[in-house]
Design an enzyme around this catalytic site. Structure first.
Site, PDB file in Angstrom:
ATOM      1  N   ASP A  32      24.504  41.711  44.934  1.00  0.00           N
ATOM      2  CA  ASP A  32      25.469  42.506  44.150  1.00  0.00           C
ATOM      3  C   ASP A  32      26.758  41.699  43.995  1.00  0.00           C
ATOM      4  OD1 ASP A  32      26.495  44.627  42.753  1.00  0.00           O
ATOM      5  OD2 ASP A  32      26.564  46.034  44.446  1.00  0.00           O
ATOM      6  N   GLU A  33      27.558  42.014  42.994  1.00  0.00           N
ATOM      7  CA  GLU A  33      28.871  41.372  42.792  1.00  0.00           C
ATOM      8  C   GLU A  33      28.748  39.845  42.768  1.00  0.00           C
ATOM      9  OE1 GLU A  33      31.479  43.262  42.207  1.00  0.00           O
ATOM     10  OE2 GLU A  33      31.155  45.189  43.216  1.00  0.00           O
TER      11      GLU A  33
ATOM     12  N   GLN B 228      35.087  41.129  36.294  1.00  0.00           N
ATOM     13  CA  GLN B 228      35.535  41.661  37.577  1.00  0.00           C
ATOM     14  C   GLN B 228      35.606  40.595  38.655  1.00  0.00           C
ATOM     15  OE1 GLN B 228      34.156  45.732  38.707  1.00  0.00           O
ATOM     16  NE2 GLN B 228      32.760  45.469  36.993  1.00  0.00           N
TER      17      GLN B 228
ATOM     18  N   ARG C  13      37.785  52.060  38.211  1.00  0.00           N
ATOM     19  CA  ARG C  13      37.324  52.830  39.366  1.00  0.00           C
ATOM     20  C   ARG C  13      37.371  54.326  39.057  1.00  0.00           C
ATOM     21  NH1 ARG C  13      34.259  49.815  40.671  1.00  0.00           N
ATOM     22  NH2 ARG C  13      34.939  48.752  38.804  1.00  0.00           N
TER      23      ARG C  13
ATOM     24  N   LYS D 235      24.957  48.745  37.639  1.00  0.00           N
ATOM     25  CA  LYS D 235      24.414  47.519  38.242  1.00  0.00           C
ATOM     26  C   LYS D 235      24.005  47.756  39.695  1.00  0.00           C
ATOM     27  CE  LYS D 235      28.131  45.120  37.427  1.00  0.00           C
ATOM     28  NZ  LYS D 235      28.860  46.144  36.679  1.00  0.00           N
ATOM     29  N   THR D 236      24.901  48.367  40.446  1.00  0.00           N
ATOM     30  CA  THR D 236      24.592  48.612  41.851  1.00  0.00           C
ATOM     31  C   THR D 236      23.434  49.596  41.956  1.00  0.00           C
ATOM     32  OG1 THR D 236      26.888  48.173  42.422  1.00  0.00           O
ATOM     33  CG2 THR D 236      25.577  49.342  44.055  1.00  0.00           C
TER      34      THR D 236
HETATM   35  P1  ATP Z   1      30.824  48.277  39.089  1.00  0.00           P
HETATM   36  O1  ATP Z   1      30.863  47.231  38.044  1.00  0.00           O
HETATM   37  O2  ATP Z   1      32.103  49.000  39.191  1.00  0.00           O
HETATM   38  O3  ATP Z   1      30.292  47.782  40.384  1.00  0.00           O
HETATM   39  P2  ATP Z   1      28.207  49.306  38.517  1.00  0.00           P
HETATM   40  O4  ATP Z   1      27.770  48.654  37.283  1.00  0.00           O
HETATM   41  O5  ATP Z   1      27.669  48.777  39.788  1.00  0.00           O
HETATM   42  O6  ATP Z   1      29.788  49.379  38.559  1.00  0.00           O
HETATM   43  P3  ATP Z   1      27.258  51.836  39.477  1.00  0.00           P
HETATM   44  O7  ATP Z   1      28.270  52.009  40.549  1.00  0.00           O
HETATM   45  O8  ATP Z   1      25.882  51.447  39.850  1.00  0.00           O
HETATM   46  O9  ATP Z   1      27.842  50.836  38.375  1.00  0.00           O
HETATM   47  O10 ATP Z   1      27.173  53.129  38.586  1.00  0.00           O
HETATM   48  C1  ATP Z   1      28.321  53.799  38.121  1.00  0.00           C
HETATM   49  C2  ATP Z   1      28.093  55.293  38.128  1.00  0.00           C
HETATM   50  O11 ATP Z   1      27.177  55.637  37.110  1.00  0.00           O
HETATM   51  C3  ATP Z   1      27.493  55.791  39.423  1.00  0.00           C
HETATM   52  O12 ATP Z   1      28.040  57.048  39.720  1.00  0.00           O
HETATM   53  C4  ATP Z   1      26.023  55.907  39.093  1.00  0.00           C
HETATM   54  O13 ATP Z   1      25.379  56.849  39.894  1.00  0.00           O
HETATM   55  C5  ATP Z   1      26.071  56.354  37.638  1.00  0.00           C
HETATM   56  N1  ATP Z   1      24.861  55.970  36.878  1.00  0.00           N
HETATM   57  C6  ATP Z   1      24.347  54.744  36.726  1.00  0.00           C
HETATM   58  N2  ATP Z   1      23.250  54.771  35.958  1.00  0.00           N
HETATM   59  C7  ATP Z   1      23.039  56.060  35.620  1.00  0.00           C
HETATM   60  C8  ATP Z   1      22.046  56.753  34.855  1.00  0.00           C
HETATM   61  N3  ATP Z   1      21.031  56.115  34.278  1.00  0.00           N
HETATM   62  N4  ATP Z   1      22.181  58.082  34.733  1.00  0.00           N
HETATM   63  C9  ATP Z   1      23.210  58.740  35.311  1.00  0.00           C
HETATM   64  N5  ATP Z   1      24.162  58.167  36.042  1.00  0.00           N
HETATM   65  C10 ATP Z   1      24.082  56.832  36.209  1.00  0.00           C
HETATM   66 MG    MG Z   2      28.638  47.928  41.462  1.00  0.00          MG
END
Ligand code: ATP
Ligand code: MG
Length: 768
Positions: free
Chosen positions: A244-245, A275, A621, A56-57
């Site tokens: 975000d969040e 979350q 995490r 997402k981020t």
């Molecule tokens: P959270 O809910 O904990 O905030 P999130 O959904 O924001 O998590 P991110 O932090 O954006 O998730 O991504 C999690 C990990 O996965 C990061 O290390 C990111 O670089 C990796 N990632 C995300 N998308 C891809 C992709 N398409 N290919 C490879 N790695 C990815």
């Molecule tokens: Mg995130």
């Protein structure tokens, strides 16, 4: 507004790409189909609702880069909200690497509070402030509240200012100004004085030219609501809004966003209902659930592939969160080998827990894992001390993230008060803090006389000081000292215009006598405090002016020191949101501590579910390994208490978990085995063996008593300890007055006059 003169730095960086439109930008190629869709759907409202680690981020960051790279907007036309200032910095850097070059001019990328502060400064007069207003923190807020409560002749013991502060914060989080507070609630404090006190507090803040954190949001909301021209201006400016969040936004943030976005705006929010962990601060998960209604025609995108964690970790976390009833439910999957199981470790007490974590961390480090990729996430910040002690003893490098904050230390706050007062002479809170620090013979009586003098003339304290020393209102010694102090501030004020702010700070610390005071101080921590002041001056170097530095400190309460290098990370689970580490240690998984008894007492099932979401945040995490531990004995408020392993441990699916319990740990305790049927290890050897072994190993620290029979039957404290009995009248800060209906150990069932029947812990009530 000011965008006309803006020169687009991307023109040069992207000149080449533009000539070859067929080539797909590199930043898109790593994304999966849904992620890409979310990045490319730049127009109209978009909601990305997805589980932990699904990117997402990353989507949000890439989307920002995409908007800039395709010239849809200038950096200054994008409003991007992150959860912490650190996340904002990281996002900025990341965009830089995605699209090359440095991204300048992203003035509206930050937390809700920092963006609010920026807006408020631009239109300060409309909110009754000057643009150099001071942002006060919780500590100042409380002192101010106390003064107001006392001035109104309210019994502070009965109606603590802390309670008032929490009520006012709550109202602000809900977007309520004094006049908006519902009658019923306003009556909840000091026999109906809640609203009046809120009003007085606000008036006092304005008089001080100060805003608290809640004001940064509420005042900006009022500003936009009350001035259609300003609102129109901002709506026009913000072509794209990203958040975000989103699951942790509160009402005032939500209202503010909605106003800025309009109904059909280009607003993209990302979040995960599982979350949501800030309900206690007013966050409303409903905000994310009703996004589609608020923004008709919104595109909803779900991401299902987790890129962060191993199947074991994801399986454990998903199994745990499944126990929550109130959730949307999502599919999550991840590729790769199952990976290490979640390790669950039972230990004797917190000291041993810290020893375990430290030695595991060292072992991993020897195998080539970096410390920076390991984090210890605690439920309550008091748990940190034990780890810090251990790391210091072993010389393990560590940093505390968002924790006992550098800027909150007494000497730093004192130094900051001097600096604030130089920058803004109306800052009475700062003045009061340092008027007699170091001691210069200005006693309480003199300060009171000064207060009266200032009130009568309606001038700030510093200005009043200058005048009062011309009269005979004060005893000679105080008069002389105050005259000197006022003269010093006048001189420092002049100097501040010519001298670099770091040198100014050193000068003030010397000339005020503050440094000498610490040098003369023979206590053990005085040298450390001098070091902290040096560190403070060093940290000012990165800022171009005193004002910029003060703004930073007011907003960025994240620890800045020790940010670099290969260090273990120590923080609360709340502070870990959005972050990821190869290895995550999760200590203190015991009933009462986690889930927190207090949260459960106060909010029942909803509280328990929020705790479980916190556990889900904690586990997710981890990329490679997660290590959970629980102690059989914990010292809480100075007394030893035996504890049960957290129910969350039993909720982890067995196939993803591997349990170890220290030898001699459970002295044949049947209750434990019944509760923890999933546990595989031996815990047959009697507890004394453990103590014996400790003795042999030379652990001399006093250990908790071994209460074989009672162990694990008592949840949080000795049942005989409670001083309350059925029929007693009690008072609870949140629920008010009530009568004890039943007593069970230290848990009371109280029939509250207003709030009805609740279960509370005896330490949270007082005899009425
Ligand atoms: P959270 O809910 O904990 O905030 P999130 O959904 O924001 O998590 P991110 O932090 O954006 O998730 O991504 C999690 C990990 O996965 C990061 O290390 C990111 O670089 C990796 N990632 C995300 N998308 C891809 C992709 N398409 N290919 C490879 N790695 C990815
Ligand atoms: Mg995130």
């Amino acid at each position: 507004m000011t965008a006309n003169s803006y020169q687009d730095p991307l023109d040069s960086a992207f000149g080449d790409e533009q000539k070859v439109p067929a080539r797909e930008p590199a930043y898109l190629s790593g994304l999966n189909k849904e992620q890409r869709e979310a990045v490319e759907a730049t127009e109209g409202p978009v909601l990305v609702l997805a589980g932990a680690g699904t990117g997402k981020t990353r989507v949000l960051t890439t989307r920002l880069a995409h908007i800039l790279a395709t010239h849809k907007a200038w950096p200054g036309q994008i409003l991007a909200v992150t959860f912490t200032n650190k996340a904002a910095r990281e996002m900025k850097e990341r965009i830089g690497t995605l699209i090359g070059g440095v991204v300048e001019g992203m003035q509206w990328l930050g937390t809700f509070h920092s963006i609010g502060a920026r807006m408020l400064r631009r239109h300060a007069e409309l909110a009754g402030l000057k643009s150099n207003f001071t942002i006060i923190d919780a500590d100042d807020q409380l002192r101010l509240m106390k003064q107001i409560v006392e001035a109104e002749n309210i019994d502070e013991k009965r109606w603590p200012s802390r309670t008032l502060a929490a009520m006012i914060d709550g109202w602000k989080n809900r977007g309520l100004r004094p006049e908006d507070v519902p009658d019923g609630e306003a009556h909840g404090f000091a026999f109906g004085k809640g609203r009046t006190l809120y009003k007085l507090y606000q008036a006092r803040l304005k008089a001080l030219n100060a805003a608290d954190f809640g004001d940064l949001l509420l005042d900006t909301l009022s500003l936009l609501r009350g001035h259609p021209d300003i609102l129109a201006d901002y709506r026009d400016r913000f072509r794209y809004i990203l958040v975000d969040e989103y699951q942790d936004t509160n009402v005032v943030q939500y209202l503010w966003l909605k106003l800025l976005a309009g109904t059909g705006g280009n607003v993209c929010v990302v979040g995960d209902d599982d979350q949501s962990i800030y309900a206690w601060r007013g966050a409303e998960v409903e905000n994310i659930l009703r996004f589609e209604r608020d923004f008709p025609g919104a595109k909803v995108i779900r991401l299902e592939r987790n890129y962060r964690s191993t199947p074991s970790i994801l399986g454990a976390a998903s199994g745990l969160i499944a126990a929550n009833k109130g959730r949307l439910g999502k599919t999550l999957w991840t590729e790769g080998e199952p990976g290490e199981k979640i390790k669950v470790q039972g230990v004797w007490d917190a000291e041993e827990e810290a020893r375990h974590v430290a030695s595991d961390a060292e072992a991993l480090h020897r195998e080539g894992h970096s410390f920076a990729q390991m984090a210890i996430l605690v439920r309550a910040s008091f748990q940190m001390r034990e780890f810090e002690d251990r790391f210091i003893a072993l010389g393990l490098p560590y940093r505390v993230i968002g924790g006992p904050r550098f800027y909150e230390r007494a000497e730093i706050r004192d130094a900051m008060a001097y600096l604030r007062l130089v920058a803004q002479g109306d800052d009475d809170l700062a003045f009061e803090r340092i008027v007699n620090k170091p001691k210069r013979g200005i006693g309480d009586a003199s300060v009171q006389a000064l207060h009266q003098f200032a009130r009568a003339r309606q001038v700030p304290l510093l200005a009043a000081a200058r005048e009062i020393v011309e009269t005979d209102e004060l005893p000679p010694k105080a008069k002389k000292a105050l005259a000197e102090l006022a003269a010093n501030f006048a001189r420092w004020g002049d100097t501040s215009r010519v001298l670099p702010h770091t040198e100014l700070a050193e000068m003030i610390l010397d000339e005020s006598g503050y440094t000498d005071m610490l040098k003369a101080d023979k206590s053990a921590d005085a040298p450390g405090r001098l070091d902290n002041l040096k560190e403070l001056v060093r940290s000012m170097e990165q800022f171009e002016s005193l004002a910029a530095f003060l703004e930073h400190v007011a907003l960025v309460m994240e620890l800045e020191q020790n940010e670099t290098g290969d260090r273990l990370n120590l923080m609360t689970m709340h502070a870990a949101k959005g972050l990821e580490y190869d290895t995550v240690f999760l200590p203190g998984w015991e009933e009462g501590l986690f889930p927190s008894q207090r949260t459960m007492d106060e909010n029942g099932l909803a509280g328990l579910e929020e705790e479980r979401r916190l556990a889900y945040v904690g586990i997710t995490r981890a990329k490679q390994r997660a290590l959970i531990s629980f102690a059989a004995n914990r010292r809480v408020h100075g007394s030893w208490q035996s504890a049960l392993p957290s129910r969350f441990i039993t909720e982890l699916p067995e196939e993803h978990v591997e349990t170890t319990v220290d030898e001699g740990f459970y002295g044949g305790n049947a209750g434990f085995r019944d509760n923890m049927s999933g546990f595989a290890s031996s815990y047959d050897s009697p507890g004394w063996k453990r103590a014996q072994a400790n003795k042999e190993r030379g652990y001399t620290r006093a250990r908790p008593p071994l209460i074989e029979a009672q162990a694990f039957t008592v949840q949080t404290s000795d049942p005989s300890a409670t001083q309350y009995a059925r029929g007693d009248r009690v008072f609870h800060q949140k629920f008010g007055y009530g009568r004890v209906k039943a007593v069970e150990g230290n848990k009371l069932t109280v029939d509250f006059d207003k709030a009805g029947e609740k279960k509370v812990i005896d330490t949270f009530v007082t005899r009425a």
